[in-house]
Design a protein around this motif. Structure first.
Motif, PDB file in Angstrom:
ATOM      1  N   GLN A 187      39.408  21.557  68.914  1.00 37.50           N
ATOM      2  CA  GLN A 187      39.039  21.877  67.542  1.00 37.50           C
ATOM      3  C   GLN A 187      40.023  22.898  66.977  1.00 37.50           C
ATOM      4  O   GLN A 187      40.596  23.700  67.719  1.00 37.50           O
ATOM      5  CB  GLN A 187      37.619  22.429  67.474  1.00 37.50           C
ATOM      6  N   ALA A 188      40.240  22.826  65.667  1.00 39.49           N
ATOM      7  CA  ALA A 188      41.102  23.799  65.019  1.00 39.49           C
ATOM      8  C   ALA A 188      40.427  25.171  65.027  1.00 39.49           C
ATOM      9  O   ALA A 188      39.206  25.265  65.148  1.00 39.49           O
ATOM     10  CB  ALA A 188      41.410  23.355  63.586  1.00 39.49           C
ATOM     11  N   PRO A 189      41.211  26.249  64.875  1.00 43.07           N
ATOM     12  CA  PRO A 189      40.627  27.588  65.049  1.00 43.07           C
ATOM     13  C   PRO A 189      39.418  27.882  64.181  1.00 43.07           C
ATOM     14  O   PRO A 189      38.452  28.455  64.645  1.00 43.07           O
ATOM     15  CB  PRO A 189      41.796  28.524  64.714  1.00 43.07           C
ATOM     16  N   PHE A 190      39.462  27.474  62.901  1.00 45.36           N
ATOM     17  CA  PHE A 190      38.379  27.873  62.006  1.00 45.36           C
ATOM     18  C   PHE A 190      37.440  26.736  61.651  1.00 45.36           C
ATOM     19  O   PHE A 190      36.520  26.909  60.886  1.00 45.36           O
ATOM     20  CB  PHE A 190      38.951  28.526  60.749  1.00 45.36           C
ATOM     21  N   GLY A 191      37.652  25.549  62.165  1.00 48.90           N
ATOM     22  CA  GLY A 191      36.654  24.496  62.163  1.00 48.90           C
ATOM     23  C   GLY A 191      36.204  23.975  60.827  1.00 48.90           C
ATOM     24  O   GLY A 191      35.139  23.378  60.721  1.00 48.90           O
ATOM     25  N   VAL A 192      36.960  24.182  59.745  1.00 48.86           N
ATOM     26  CA  VAL A 192      36.588  23.637  58.440  1.00 48.86           C
ATOM     27  C   VAL A 192      37.801  22.956  57.834  1.00 48.86           C
ATOM     28  O   VAL A 192      38.931  23.123  58.273  1.00 48.86           O
ATOM     29  CB  VAL A 192      36.084  24.750  57.488  1.00 48.86           C
TER      30      VAL A 192
ATOM     31  N   LYS B 289      34.303  36.233  67.658  1.00 51.75           N
ATOM     32  CA  LYS B 289      32.999  35.579  67.699  1.00 51.75           C
ATOM     33  C   LYS B 289      33.175  34.167  68.180  1.00 51.75           C
ATOM     34  O   LYS B 289      34.266  33.642  68.213  1.00 51.75           O
ATOM     35  CB  LYS B 289      32.318  35.576  66.318  1.00 51.75           C
ATOM     36  N   THR B 290      32.101  33.526  68.573  1.00 45.65           N
ATOM     37  CA  THR B 290      32.150  32.131  68.990  1.00 45.65           C
ATOM     38  C   THR B 290      31.466  31.256  67.990  1.00 45.65           C
ATOM     39  O   THR B 290      30.527  31.670  67.341  1.00 45.65           O
ATOM     40  CB  THR B 290      31.500  31.933  70.365  1.00 45.65           C
TER      41      THR B 290
ATOM     42  N   TYR C  53      41.601  29.567  54.265  1.00 47.07           N
ATOM     43  CA  TYR C  53      42.372  30.775  53.953  1.00 47.07           C
ATOM     44  C   TYR C  53      41.482  32.012  54.010  1.00 47.07           C
ATOM     45  O   TYR C  53      41.877  33.058  54.545  1.00 47.07           O
ATOM     46  CB  TYR C  53      43.005  30.645  52.568  1.00 47.07           C
ATOM     47  N   ASP C  54      40.265  31.892  53.496  1.00 46.58           N
ATOM     48  CA  ASP C  54      39.339  33.029  53.531  1.00 46.58           C
ATOM     49  C   ASP C  54      39.055  33.447  54.969  1.00 46.58           C
ATOM     50  O   ASP C  54      39.024  34.640  55.286  1.00 46.58           O
ATOM     51  CB  ASP C  54      38.040  32.659  52.817  1.00 46.58           C
ATOM     52  N   ARG C  55      38.856  32.472  55.840  1.00 43.41           N
ATOM     53  CA  ARG C  55      38.570  32.800  57.240  1.00 43.41           C
ATOM     54  C   ARG C  55      39.801  33.370  57.943  1.00 43.41           C
ATOM     55  O   ARG C  55      39.693  34.258  58.784  1.00 43.41           O
ATOM     56  CB  ARG C  55      38.053  31.569  57.973  1.00 43.41           C
TER      57      ARG C  55
ATOM     58  N   PRO D  75      37.030  37.112  61.964  1.00 47.15           N
ATOM     59  CA  PRO D  75      37.617  37.228  63.308  1.00 47.15           C
ATOM     60  C   PRO D  75      37.877  35.857  63.908  1.00 47.15           C
ATOM     61  O   PRO D  75      37.218  34.877  63.565  1.00 47.15           O
ATOM     62  CB  PRO D  75      36.531  37.978  64.092  1.00 47.15           C
ATOM     63  N   LEU D  76      38.836  35.815  64.810  1.00 46.63           N
ATOM     64  CA  LEU D  76      39.108  34.565  65.506  1.00 46.63           C
ATOM     65  C   LEU D  76      37.935  34.210  66.418  1.00 46.63           C
ATOM     66  O   LEU D  76      37.473  35.057  67.186  1.00 46.63           O
ATOM     67  CB  LEU D  76      40.386  34.691  66.338  1.00 46.63           C
ATOM     68  N   PRO D  77      37.456  32.969  66.364  1.00 47.48           N
ATOM     69  CA  PRO D  77      36.318  32.559  67.212  1.00 47.48           C
ATOM     70  C   PRO D  77      36.778  32.204  68.612  1.00 47.48           C
ATOM     71  O   PRO D  77      36.878  31.041  68.983  1.00 47.48           O
ATOM     72  CB  PRO D  77      35.776  31.334  66.466  1.00 47.48           C
ATOM     73  N   VAL D  78      37.027  33.213  69.440  1.00 44.57           N
ATOM     74  CA  VAL D  78      37.641  32.963  70.744  1.00 44.57           C
ATOM     75  C   VAL D  78      36.665  32.496  71.804  1.00 44.57           C
ATOM     76  O   VAL D  78      37.076  32.207  72.925  1.00 44.57           O
ATOM     77  CB  VAL D  78      38.375  34.219  71.261  1.00 44.57           C
TER      78      VAL D  78
END
Length: 851
Positions: free
Chosen positions: A154-159, A252-253, A166-168, A173-176
């Motif tokens: 999945q891409a980092p920000f999932g949208v 965050k996850t 861009y907002d994310r 935070p990166l969803p690690v």
């Protein structure tokens, strides 16, 4: 027309969608080769501007890539990986020369505007989104996002919306969490975080610098160290999350997980272990079953395949072998969850494993998959003496390997002189499917379903893969049973919809129609009756059948205990859960279920002992640590252990808002309104997942703070906004009792007496205590709170007095847990303070609950 080189292979995107995420070693190799390509482009002043999984081709191996030599393999075993993959960077159609246009005249089409855009938003750098000039560091950002996809699917920000992405990028935070769940080594995770920094100045300065950093990741001795949520107590030990890169507010996850909120206790979110080898645990919460000569632990099979991505295949063979052995009543087989900590072949000590698990024998082995061939080597050892009892090597085609687990189980039973009944022999020998491709899909699905972090995204992936396997072989009964169990789990924990429940039931019934003696089918049907239809007695009868067919299944013991708990059969519940823990002595899940039951019985010494056993098995699991601290609060009103744990959580670590919720909860319980407000306002999240999958907006938590401190004017608009969101959930799931009663409490906070009482009555109708002695009392406790908040003190105190003597009434994160510590400290009960009857309930010896 134009001509392009023909590259035989597939894109990285197609590979991940087909096979699942890459193992870290392979992802590093891909990154190294792409970095080499970017070095070549950088020499010519070129920027690609559209790096993404679809623009990386995985081609046949050769000695060189383009005009640049491949990086030489290191001595750490990467030669096979390098030989296995050759990466071609394609589609330079959007590339441009850096500096061709003066910087003060250069513009891009910003992605944040409506209309067309030139690149792929999910992988574009923030400066591309703003239409600013770009250089090689923009490609480095895109490569970071691409490697993220390679490791997590999945891409980092999932949208997909460019504005939201861009907002994310800039503010979230990166969803690690998914990276940590996948076991990504710490150096690689840290590098990815720097590559994805919003500010280009914080990324690797050039492709050459990136290549050097990737080489360090590949060769670093710490590359096996994995991410964790809490740093170890030793000051010298390094930790991934102790110092997040500048510009990132935290981590965050993305996964939705049931029950992540605790009053001092979080739900079922598991965090990955610290990167130290597992030590022999102290005595667990239940005494292991006596060692006998036919007890066995099957250790994880070593993956020797050239392609590390085939690790799932070795794990699948291991799981299938355990499932086959579980059908033999004359053996005692330790469960899968208790042997997963012994993956590292180099650090295994068979005598210590024997003592820790309470077994006489250990099976070790390896699996190598080479295209359509499977090589399996196994050895059975008497761990007490080190004597090898039996060994064998199998070389099969993939199609012939479909019966391998049955053969192995029969050979092991013979070596241990175990007796198989004719019925057991027939069940062990059954071939799960005749379709090798369907079997591989099934093994991959099991890999997702058995992952320890209980992530919704993993269950969705498992569902998809099971369906693909069933499409290839509609008669694949075992896949249908596993699919049914996965759907039932999602229904219980995330999405209680009728459509999902119907699908789960249909798959269970079809699995048993195809194979009437399938133990996994009876287990699946039991879970549907338990989780979906709430027919607990019927579920117990199905589990009894499943137990006869799968006599070594600890899973059946755990579910039996959980259902007995719902039926008020408390001594039986404790017995079943202790038996499950004896079968899986290193299972934190089994220890946690026993802990939860003992808490419901207010048997605090026994609960504390069980919680210590769970933490001993998984000492870095944040949820288990919070569970243990919950007991300190519930039994003694002591919040200090919880404060100590929170102090160890590094700044910025907040998977799914779990830590924020806990800080908020502790602040309110301790009446530190400022601390609760600071914790909530510091979080970038706008909603939080609470118990039973209920999503609550931030406005609710801020409104509660204002109401607790007596500021009703500030609280009202916040709670009204939360009420609107909760009403939508209640309409979506009208038969969910806890959503109804939570909505009732919210109306009570707003002073809407009639609405509050109506929702409370509806909740009790949906889930009376006589039907569910686990959740029913918790619903009744919420109803008591509603009475207290709307001024009906007599009804509230009468309910509280009864519930304090009733098992149950404890749900992590609920406002109305029935313990004296909760009643003494929580702001929700303030309307009852000063009433002599209420105060008398909080004094004297605590009522004992017999079981």
């Amino acid at each position: 027309f134009y001509a392009m080189e023909f590259v035989e292979g597939e894109t990285l995107g197609a590979r991940v969608l087909r096979e699942g995420p890459l193992p870290p070693a392979l992802a590093i190799e891909v990154g190294l080769q792409v970095a080499a390509a970017l070095m070549a482009a950088d020499e010519h002043g070129m920027v690609h501007r559209d790096l993404k999984p679809a623009n990386l081709m995985l081609a046949a191996p050769v000695a060189r890539v383009g005009t640049r030599a491949l990086p030489p393999p290191t001595s750490r075993g990467t030669a096979a990986t390098t030989a296995l993959v050759r990466v071609k960077v394609i589609d330079f159609g959007l590339a441009k020369a850096v500096g061709a246009i003066p910087a003060d005249q250069e513009t891009e089409a910003p992605l944040t505007q409506a209309g067309d855009y030139l690149c792929t938003p999910a992988y574009a750098s923030p400066e591309q989104a703003k239409g600013e000039p770009v250089d090689a560091r923009s490609d480095i950002y895109s490569l970071g996002a691409t490697l993220w996809f390679a490791l997590t699917a999945q891409a980092p920000f999932g949208v997909r919306n460019p504005v939201e992405i861009y907002d994310r990028q800039m503010h979230r935070p990166l969803p690690v969490g998914p990276l940590a769940s996948a076991g990504v080594p710490v150096p690689l995770l840290e590098l990815l975080m720097s590559m994805l920094a919003p500010d280009p100045a914080q990324r690797p300065a050039s492709p050459t610098a990136l290549h050097e950093a990737l080489e360090i990741c590949r060769s670093s001795p710490s590359s096996s160290r994995r991410a964790t949520a809490i740093p170890p107590t030793e000051p010298a030990a390094s930790t991934l999350l102790a110092a997040p890169p500048r510009g990132r507010p935290g981590l965050k996850t993305l996964a939705a997980v049931l029950g992540v909120l605790l009053v001092a206790g979080l739900g079922a979110l598991a965090f990955s272990r610290l990167g130290r080898p597992p030590a022999p645990p102290p005595p667990p919460a239940a005494t292991p079953l006596p060692v006998n000569d036919r007890s066995i632990a099957v250790l994880p099979l070593e993956n020797l395949s050239d392609d590390p991505a085939n690790a799932f295949f070795a794990d699948g063979i291991h799981d299938d072998l355990l499932s086959s052995l579980a059908k033999i009543s004359d053996l005692r087989v330790i469960s899968r969850s208790s042997v997963q900590g012994y993956r590292n072949v180099a650090t295994r000590n068979l005598r210590e494993i024997s003592q820790s698990l309470g077994v006489a024998n250990v099976l070790e082995g390896s699996v190598r998959r080479i295209r359509d061939r499977v090589l399996v080597s196994v050895a059975l050892v008497d761990a007490r003496t080190g004597q090898r009892l039996w060994s064998e090597r199998y070389d099969r085609t993939l199609s012939d390997a479909l019966t391998l687990q049955g053969e192995l189980a029969t050979e092991i039973a013979a070596a241990l002189r175990a007796t198989l009944s004719p019925e057991e022999k027939a069940r062990v020998d059954v071939k799960p499917t005749d379709n090798a491709e369907a079997y591989v899909l099934y093994l991959r699905a099991r890999d997702y379903q058995l992952r320890p972090n209980v992530l919704l995204q993993d269950y969705r992936a498992a569902e998809r893969l099971y369906r693909e396997a069933i499409t290839l072989d509609p008669g694949f009964a075992l896949a249908r049973a596993r699919l049914s169990a996965a759907l039932a789990f999602v229904h219980e924990n995330f999405e209680p919809s009728e459509e999902l429940g119907a699908r789960a039931r249909a798959e269970a019934e079809e699995s048993l129609r195809q194979r009437p003696d399938l133990g996994e089918g009876f287990l699946a049907r039991a879970l549907c009756l338990y989780w979906i239809e709430k027919k607990y007695d019927d579920a117990l009868r199905e589990l009894q059948v499943a137990a006869r067919l799968l006599p070594n299944s600890a899973e059946i013991d755990r579910y039996t205990g959980a259902i007995r708990r719902r039926r008020g059969q408390w001594s039986g519940a404790v017995e079943s859960q202790r038996r499950a823990l004896a079968r899986e002595p290193r299972s934190s899940q089994a220890a946690r279920e026993l802990t939860r039951t003992l808490c419901l019985l207010r048997d605090w010494p026994a609960a504390e002992s069980a919680a210590k056993g769970a933490v001993a098995v998984a000492p870095d699991n944040l949820a288990l640590l919070f569970d243990k601290c919950s007991i300190d609060f519930w039994s003694r009103g002591d919040l200090n252990p919880l404060h100590a744990i929170l102090a160890r959580v590094p700044a910025g670590v907040d998977p799914d808002g779990v830590v924020t919720l806990t800080r908020w909860e502790v602040g309110l319980v301790g009446r530190d309104w400022a601390a609760a407000e600071q914790a909530m306002k510091a979080s970038p999240l706008e909603s939080f997942l609470t118990q039973f999958g209920i999503l609550m907006p931030k406005a609710y938590f801020l409104g509660c703070i204002a109401l607790a401190r007596g500021d009703a004017e500030t609280a009202r608009p916040l709670l009204e906004a939360a009420c609107t969101a909760m009403e939508a959930q209640a309409r979506k799931f009208p038969n969910d009792a806890f959503r109804q009663v939570r909505l009732g409490a919210l109306h009570a906070y707003l002073g809407r007496k009639d609405e509050a009482l109506a929702h409370g009555r509806r909740a009790v109708e949906l889930l009376p205590e006589t039907e569910d002695t686990y959740i029913g009392p918790a619903v009744a406790a919420q109803v008591a709170l509603i009475h207290a908040r709307v001024g009906e003190k007599d009804q509230a105190i009468a309910l509280i007095e009864r519930l304090l003597r009733t098992p149950g009434g404890l749900v992590p994160g609920a406002e109305a847990n029935m313990t004296r510590s909760d009643l003494r400290t929580r702001w929700q009960w303030d309307p009852l303070r000063g009433d002599l009857r209420f105060e008398q309930l909080l004094t004297g010896p605590e009522p004992k609950i017999a079981y």
